[in-house]
Design a protein around this motif. Structure first.
Motif: not given
Length: 115
Positions: A84-99
């Protein structure tokens, strides 16, 4: 008897384009296909936040659509963290990459049905 020397197929081949010309043509084509960013209202933002929180809490897969430089891009994965502080979403994609996705780029969020 003298024989006429012909260039054969060479004279019928297409014109040679300089790399600058090819780059310019690609940029023109890309600019033509760009889409204006859709307007996301407050109720949609609330809906996105609810879906993101549900996906994080229940470890459910999610589809996030973002608008980036005139084009839509879709990510499928599970939410690892909402910052919430940086207004970002950390998503682990299906292939395992962190986006990392900026929340102001988001134009769509959908929960995926569990199988």
């Amino acid at each position: 008897m003298s024989r006429i020397r012909d260039r054969g197929k060479m004279k019928w081949q297409s014109a040679f384009f300089m790399p600058e010309h090819v780059k310019m043509l690609k940029e023109l084509r890309s600019d033509y296909q760009k889409i204006n960013k859709p307007i996301v209202d407050e109720s949609q933002i609330d809906e996105f936040e609810q879906k993101l929180c549900l996906a994080l809490e229940h470890k459910q897969s999610i589809t996030i659509t973002i608008w980036e430089e005139g084009f839509f891009r879709m990510f499928i994965g599970s939410v690892q963290k909402l910052d919430e502080w940086n207004k970002t979403i950390h998503l682990v994609e299906e292939d395992g990459c962190l986006t990392t996705i900026w929340f102001n780029q988001v134009v769509g969020v959908d929960l995926l049905e569990e199988k």
